[in-house]
Scaffold this motif. Structure first.
Motif, PDB file in Angstrom:
ATOM      1  N   LEU A 246      41.039  32.095  41.654  1.00 33.74           N
ATOM      2  CA  LEU A 246      40.556  32.487  42.716  1.00 33.74           C
ATOM      3  C   LEU A 246      41.246  33.416  43.663  1.00 33.74           C
ATOM      4  O   LEU A 246      39.988  34.308  44.376  1.00 33.74           O
ATOM      5  N   GLU A 247      42.432  32.942  43.792  1.00 32.05           N
ATOM      6  CA  GLU A 247      43.030  34.338  44.944  1.00 32.05           C
ATOM      7  C   GLU A 247      43.457  35.111  44.147  1.00 32.05           C
ATOM      8  O   GLU A 247      43.310  36.446  44.706  1.00 32.05           O
TER       9      GLU A 247
ATOM     10  N   LEU B 106      41.189  36.938  41.907  1.00 30.87           N
ATOM     11  CA  LEU B 106      40.734  37.495  41.890  1.00 30.87           C
ATOM     12  C   LEU B 106      40.271  38.119  43.087  1.00 30.87           C
ATOM     13  O   LEU B 106      39.531  39.175  43.161  1.00 30.87           O
ATOM     14  N   PHE B 107      40.062  37.248  43.977  1.00 31.29           N
ATOM     15  CA  PHE B 107      39.693  37.784  45.263  1.00 31.29           C
ATOM     16  C   PHE B 107      40.592  38.909  45.982  1.00 31.29           C
ATOM     17  O   PHE B 107      40.324  40.304  45.700  1.00 31.29           O
ATOM     18  N   LEU B 108      41.927  39.289  45.160  1.00 32.87           N
ATOM     19  CA  LEU B 108      42.480  40.539  45.380  1.00 32.87           C
ATOM     20  C   LEU B 108      42.161  42.024  44.450  1.00 32.87           C
ATOM     21  O   LEU B 108      42.415  43.411  44.931  1.00 32.87           O
ATOM     22  N   ASP B 109      41.835  40.926  43.561  1.00 33.54           N
ATOM     23  CA  ASP B 109      41.315  42.313  42.526  1.00 33.54           C
ATOM     24  C   ASP B 109      39.699  43.196  43.113  1.00 33.54           C
ATOM     25  O   ASP B 109      39.896  44.599  43.004  1.00 33.54           O
ATOM     26  N   LEU B 110      39.264  41.915  43.605  1.00 33.30           N
ATOM     27  CA  LEU B 110      37.876  42.432  43.925  1.00 33.30           C
ATOM     28  C   LEU B 110      38.031  43.584  45.661  1.00 33.30           C
ATOM     29  O   LEU B 110      37.565  44.675  45.954  1.00 33.30           O
ATOM     30  N   THR B 111      39.312  43.194  46.428  1.00 35.75           N
ATOM     31  CA  THR B 111      39.133  43.262  47.492  1.00 35.75           C
ATOM     32  C   THR B 111      39.869  44.455  47.346  1.00 35.75           C
ATOM     33  O   THR B 111      39.884  45.288  48.552  1.00 35.75           O
ATOM     34  N   GLY B 112      41.435  43.905  46.940  1.00 36.16           N
ATOM     35  CA  GLY B 112      42.766  44.817  47.327  1.00 36.16           C
ATOM     36  C   GLY B 112      43.442  44.579  48.823  1.00 36.16           C
ATOM     37  O   GLY B 112      44.456  44.779  48.183  1.00 36.16           O
ATOM     38  N   HIS B 113      42.873  43.057  49.153  1.00 34.26           N
ATOM     39  CA  HIS B 113      43.992  41.931  50.868  1.00 34.26           C
ATOM     40  C   HIS B 113      44.024  40.734  50.093  1.00 34.26           C
ATOM     41  O   HIS B 113      42.810  40.615  48.997  1.00 34.26           O
TER      42      HIS B 113
ATOM     43  N   HIS C 289      31.645  29.716  34.366  1.00 37.70           N
ATOM     44  CA  HIS C 289      33.174  30.001  35.418  1.00 37.70           C
ATOM     45  C   HIS C 289      32.840  31.052  35.503  1.00 37.70           C
ATOM     46  O   HIS C 289      32.468  32.270  35.339  1.00 37.70           O
ATOM     47  N   LEU C 290      33.214  31.329  37.617  1.00 37.77           N
ATOM     48  CA  LEU C 290      33.651  32.701  37.859  1.00 37.77           C
ATOM     49  C   LEU C 290      34.343  33.261  37.063  1.00 37.77           C
ATOM     50  O   LEU C 290      34.520  34.596  36.927  1.00 37.77           O
ATOM     51  N   LEU C 291      35.502  33.026  37.335  1.00 39.77           N
ATOM     52  CA  LEU C 291      37.249  33.325  36.408  1.00 39.77           C
ATOM     53  C   LEU C 291      36.768  33.732  35.274  1.00 39.77           C
ATOM     54  O   LEU C 291      37.696  34.964  34.587  1.00 39.77           O
TER      55      LEU C 291
END
Length: 80
Positions: A66-67, A69-76, A1-3
């Motif tokens: 998932l949001e 994770l996206f924020l942590d990985l991209t900063g956006h 699982h990705l998370l």
């Protein structure tokens, strides 16, 4: 699982007003007027809070999404 690859903790959020009552054994951060406690064992952490007589009325538990994770990985954020 990705998370599960990125997150091993959940966060317990409490109002800042309980900061003085928190046991020293519970590490926390402050953000946006909240106390944020990261834990891998929700039950044990809640037991510690109950033993310390911390009011749990305004407690929330946040599991990473998932949001997050996206924020942590991209900063956006996905949507602004």
């Amino acid at each position: 699982h990705l998370l599960a690859q990125y997150y091993h903790d959940v966060q317990i959020h409490l109002p800042k007003k309980v900061e003085e009552q928190l046991p020293k054994s519970i590490p926390f951060q402050q953000r946006n007027g909240l106390i944020m406690i990261k834990t891998q064992d929700i039950q044990e952490t809640l037991l510690q809070l109950i033993k310390a007589k911390i009011p749990l009325d305004d407690l929330t538990i946040h599991k990473p999404t998932l949001e997050d994770l996206f924020l942590d990985l991209t900063g956006h954020r996905l949507r602004e």
